[in-house]
Design a protein around this motif. Structure first.
Motif, PDB file in Angstrom:
ATOM      1  N   GLY A   1      42.383  49.289  44.597  1.00 44.79           N
ATOM      2  CA  GLY A   1      43.254  48.115  44.681  1.00 44.79           C
ATOM      3  C   GLY A   1      44.637  48.450  44.133  1.00 44.79           C
ATOM      4  O   GLY A   1      44.795  48.679  42.940  1.00 44.79           O
TER       5      GLY A   1
ATOM      6  N   ALA B   1      37.837  44.879  38.311  1.00 41.21           N
ATOM      7  CA  ALA B   1      37.782  46.267  38.795  1.00 41.21           C
ATOM      8  C   ALA B   1      39.086  46.652  39.496  1.00 41.21           C
ATOM      9  O   ALA B   1      39.689  45.832  40.190  1.00 41.21           O
ATOM     10  CB  ALA B   1      36.616  46.415  39.764  1.00 41.21           C
TER      11      ALA B   1
ATOM     12  N   ARG C   1      42.284  37.553  51.317  1.00 35.81           N
ATOM     13  CA  ARG C   1      41.072  36.831  50.912  1.00 35.81           C
ATOM     14  C   ARG C   1      41.497  35.544  50.228  1.00 35.81           C
ATOM     15  O   ARG C   1      42.399  35.576  49.384  1.00 35.81           O
ATOM     16  CB  ARG C   1      40.243  37.655  49.904  1.00 35.81           C
TER      17      ARG C   1
ATOM     18  N   GLY D   1      45.781  39.550  38.721  1.00 35.84           N
ATOM     19  CA  GLY D   1      45.073  40.620  39.424  1.00 35.84           C
ATOM     20  C   GLY D   1      44.250  40.128  40.602  1.00 35.84           C
ATOM     21  O   GLY D   1      43.541  40.907  41.227  1.00 35.84           O
TER      22      GLY D   1
ATOM     23  N   GLN E   1      45.226  47.750  49.508  1.00 38.24           N
ATOM     24  CA  GLN E   1      44.222  48.774  49.156  1.00 38.24           C
ATOM     25  C   GLN E   1      44.585  50.115  49.777  1.00 38.24           C
ATOM     26  O   GLN E   1      45.146  50.156  50.877  1.00 38.24           O
ATOM     27  CB  GLN E   1      42.849  48.394  49.714  1.00 38.24           C
TER      28      GLN E   1
ATOM     29  N   ALA F   1      37.662  52.077  47.976  1.00 40.52           N
ATOM     30  CA  ALA F   1      38.934  51.360  48.134  1.00 40.52           C
ATOM     31  C   ALA F   1      39.541  51.164  46.746  1.00 40.52           C
ATOM     32  O   ALA F   1      38.870  50.660  45.840  1.00 40.52           O
ATOM     33  CB  ALA F   1      38.693  50.006  48.783  1.00 40.52           C
TER      34      ALA F   1
ATOM     35  N   ASP G   1      40.852  34.009  47.710  1.00 38.78           N
ATOM     36  CA  ASP G   1      40.335  34.026  46.341  1.00 38.78           C
ATOM     37  C   ASP G   1      41.113  33.029  45.496  1.00 38.78           C
ATOM     38  O   ASP G   1      42.212  32.627  45.856  1.00 38.78           O
ATOM     39  CB  ASP G   1      40.538  35.430  45.729  1.00 38.78           C
TER      40      ASP G   1
ATOM     41  N   LEU H   1      29.612  43.019  48.884  1.00 39.54           N
ATOM     42  CA  LEU H   1      29.537  43.476  50.277  1.00 39.54           C
ATOM     43  C   LEU H   1      28.093  43.882  50.584  1.00 39.54           C
ATOM     44  O   LEU H   1      27.461  44.565  49.800  1.00 39.54           O
ATOM     45  CB  LEU H   1      30.486  44.663  50.477  1.00 39.54           C
TER      46      LEU H   1
ATOM     47  N   GLY I   1      39.029  49.317  41.499  1.00 37.68           N
ATOM     48  CA  GLY I   1      38.605  49.963  42.739  1.00 37.68           C
ATOM     49  C   GLY I   1      37.099  49.838  42.891  1.00 37.68           C
ATOM     50  O   GLY I   1      36.391  49.508  41.929  1.00 37.68           O
TER      51      GLY I   1
HETATM   52  P1  AMP Z   1      36.181  45.258  47.337  1.00 41.07           P
HETATM   53  O1  AMP Z   1      36.607  45.412  48.753  1.00 41.07           O
HETATM   54  O2  AMP Z   1      35.768  43.860  46.993  1.00 41.07           O
HETATM   55  O3  AMP Z   1      35.244  46.307  46.903  1.00 41.07           O
HETATM   56  O4  AMP Z   1      37.493  45.487  46.490  1.00 41.07           O
HETATM   57  C1  AMP Z   1      37.991  46.756  46.222  1.00 41.07           C
HETATM   58  C2  AMP Z   1      39.189  46.617  45.339  1.00 41.07           C
HETATM   59  O5  AMP Z   1      40.189  45.811  45.969  1.00 41.07           O
HETATM   60  C3  AMP Z   1      38.916  45.884  44.047  1.00 41.07           C
HETATM   61  O6  AMP Z   1      38.402  46.753  43.086  1.00 41.07           O
HETATM   62  C4  AMP Z   1      40.294  45.406  43.685  1.00 41.07           C
HETATM   63  O7  AMP Z   1      41.035  46.424  43.053  1.00 41.07           O
HETATM   64  C5  AMP Z   1      40.897  45.083  45.005  1.00 41.07           C
HETATM   65  N1  AMP Z   1      40.814  43.638  45.270  1.00 41.07           N
HETATM   66  C6  AMP Z   1      39.795  42.947  45.799  1.00 41.07           C
HETATM   67  N2  AMP Z   1      40.095  41.640  45.899  1.00 41.07           N
HETATM   68  C7  AMP Z   1      41.344  41.493  45.408  1.00 41.07           C
HETATM   69  C8  AMP Z   1      42.232  40.383  45.231  1.00 41.07           C
HETATM   70  N3  AMP Z   1      41.904  39.150  45.595  1.00 41.07           N
HETATM   71  N4  AMP Z   1      43.451  40.617  44.672  1.00 41.07           N
HETATM   72  C9  AMP Z   1      43.813  41.863  44.307  1.00 41.07           C
HETATM   73  N5  AMP Z   1      43.029  42.943  44.460  1.00 41.07           N
HETATM   74  C10 AMP Z   1      41.809  42.768  44.995  1.00 41.07           C
END
Ligand code: AMP
Length: 429
Positions: free
Chosen positions: A318, A291, A109, A116, A123, A316, A111, A273, A293
């Motif tokens: 992380g 978060a 992503r 973190g 994941q 999921a 980001d 999402l 997870g």
């Molecule tokens: P999500 O798919 O957005 O629900 O993300 C689930 C988990 O993936 C989150 O709680 C994080 O632990 C991890 N995660 C999401 N985006 C990132 C990121 N850019 N870097 C590291 N971990 C991430």
């Protein structure tokens, strides 16, 4: 020479970090087995349309999208759920339900990099497909908590809500799905007033706006109070009330089942999402404000991909953020105290003998390294203690002439000359 830096948002994991990542992966697999989730491996690259379908506006903007040499618009996967839903819709549509699937791997992503938050991250993902019953949701929560405990992360809290409560209100108020999604995106950003403006713009009635305002102020650990207050705000919204009942049932199962889950209820909590239809949750630890997870129920996604009416719920975790949480909490992945032999030739004539012994030991499954730096004996020995070598085998001409070597047990500090063929037994015992 910028190309010697990793690309922004990408990281190298050095041995100590890679070891922790693999430790978490091992625990993830253990949990998958314990709960009966079978592993599937899906591609890192998927069609853009598949990944973009229900990922939400924010995440869509952050996808790594490109055209492959065949002119296809593709993207690096930013999550697993779309791929799993595709796989189930196309290849497992007639498999008996439930289907429990596990995946682990890297995601991408764009980001903004910070602690973190990376552009490549990992994941561990679990999906329970085919049941819309509360026991399925409870299972996923139980699995999440067991996973966290299993890697040694403590004091975790599950922030939880039911997206059906909000959707129930907005549906009754005639807000389109696009409007609902736009409002959720604002909530995901904690922009409550922005969410209210969207509600107003989409024609939510005065009473509806009041309800939303009341609802958004409800949060806390006290389950009875939160449920009572949410219930009171939902008088005129039967679908939303039904969603609250569903949330209640799930929490009851988790509580009565003795799962060690600490919940924090937040009625204004939404996730980026767009595919969620039921409970949604995120996992937090006090040491991190992001978060570790997240998960929830998505009953329509597989249907959108042509797989029929197949409800599902998933989570999921992380891996990178779990690594951070472990570090902050002082939890280390145990270093396996395994036998490790180092073979030191005392002079050049014995290099070939040392090499031969290493080959033989590995055939007996004994991890063996040869001293390849041609250090002198005393330097090689101090290097051996630094690297937690358990057995040193010193290969000298005198002993070799009798078919022997000197075996030094580094833990006990004793050494003896023994026959080469006795080495595996002696080291293994
Ligand atoms: P999500 O798919 O957005 O629900 O993300 C689930 C988990 O993936 C989150 O709680 C994080 O632990 C991890 N995660 C999401 N985006 C990132 C990121 N850019 N870097 C590291 N971990 C991430």
């Amino acid at each position: 020479m910028d190309f010697l830096q990793t690309v922004r948002g990408m990281r190298d994991l050095l041995p100590d970090e890679a070891r922790v990542l693999r430790f978490i992966e091992k625990k993830a697999r253990h949990i998958a087995e314990l709960y009966g989730y079978e592993e599937v491996i899906t591609p890192v690259i998927e069609h853009y349309e598949l990944l973009a379908a229900k990922i939400g506006e924010e995440n869509r903007k952050r996808m790594y999208v490109f055209e492959d040499l065949g002119g296809r618009k593709v993207a690096l996967r930013p999550e697993f759920t779309a791929s799993i839903a595709r796989l189930v819709a196309t290849k497992m549509a007639s498999s008996p339900k439930p289907i429990r699937l596990f995946s682990i791997g890297s995601l991408y992503r764009y980001d903004e990099p910070q602690l973190g938050r990376y552009r490549e991250f990992w994941q561990a993902n679990y999906e329970l497909i085919g049941s819309n019953k509360p026991e399925a949701d409870a299972e996923v929560i139980s699995l999440t908590v067991d996973f966290l405990n299993c890697v040694g992360v403590r004091n975790h809290t599950l922030k939880i809500n039911h997206i059906g409560i909000l959707r129930g209100i907005l549906e009754r108020e005639g807000v389109s799905e696009d409007g609902q999604n736009a409002l959720m995106q604002r909530l995901d950003k904690k922009d409550l007033s922005g969410a209210m403006i969207i509600a107003e713009e989409h024609g939510v009635s005065k009473g509806g706006l009041e309800t939303l305002k009341d609802l958004f102020s409800i949060r806390g650990n006290d389950r009875e109070e939160v449920t009572r207050r949410i219930g009171e705000t939902l008088k005129d919204y039967p679908e939303a009330k039904e969603a609250l009942r569903n949330l209640d049932e799930i929490i009851d199962l988790v509580r009565d089942g003795g799962v060690d889950a600490k919940f924090y209820f937040e009625a204004s909590f939404a996730r980026g999402l767009e595919y969620y239809t039921g409970i949604i949750f995120e996992v937090y630890v006090p040491e991190l404000d992001i978060a570790v997870g997240g998960g929830g129920r998505y009953d329509n996604l597989i249907g959108i991909f042509g797989g029929g009416d197949v409800p599902a719920v998933g989570v999921a975790l992380g891996v990178d953020r779990l690594m951070l949480a472990m570090k902050r909490q002082g939890v280390d992945a145990p270093k396996e105290q395994r036998i490790k032999a180092l073979i030191i030739p005392v002079n050049e004539e014995n290099i070939s003998n040392a090499f031969k012994i290493s080959v033989m030991l590995r055939r007996y499954n004994i991890p063996a390294e040869v001293e390849v730096m041609r250090r002198g004996l005393s330097r090689a020995l101090s290097d051996a203690s630094r690297r937690n070598i358990t057995h040193v085998i010193i290969v000298g001409s005198k002993e070799i002439s009798e078919g022997k070597v000197v075996l030094k047990n580094m833990e006990r500090g004793i050494q003896e000359a023994i026959k080469i063929e006795d080495l595996p037994n002696k080291i293994g015992s």
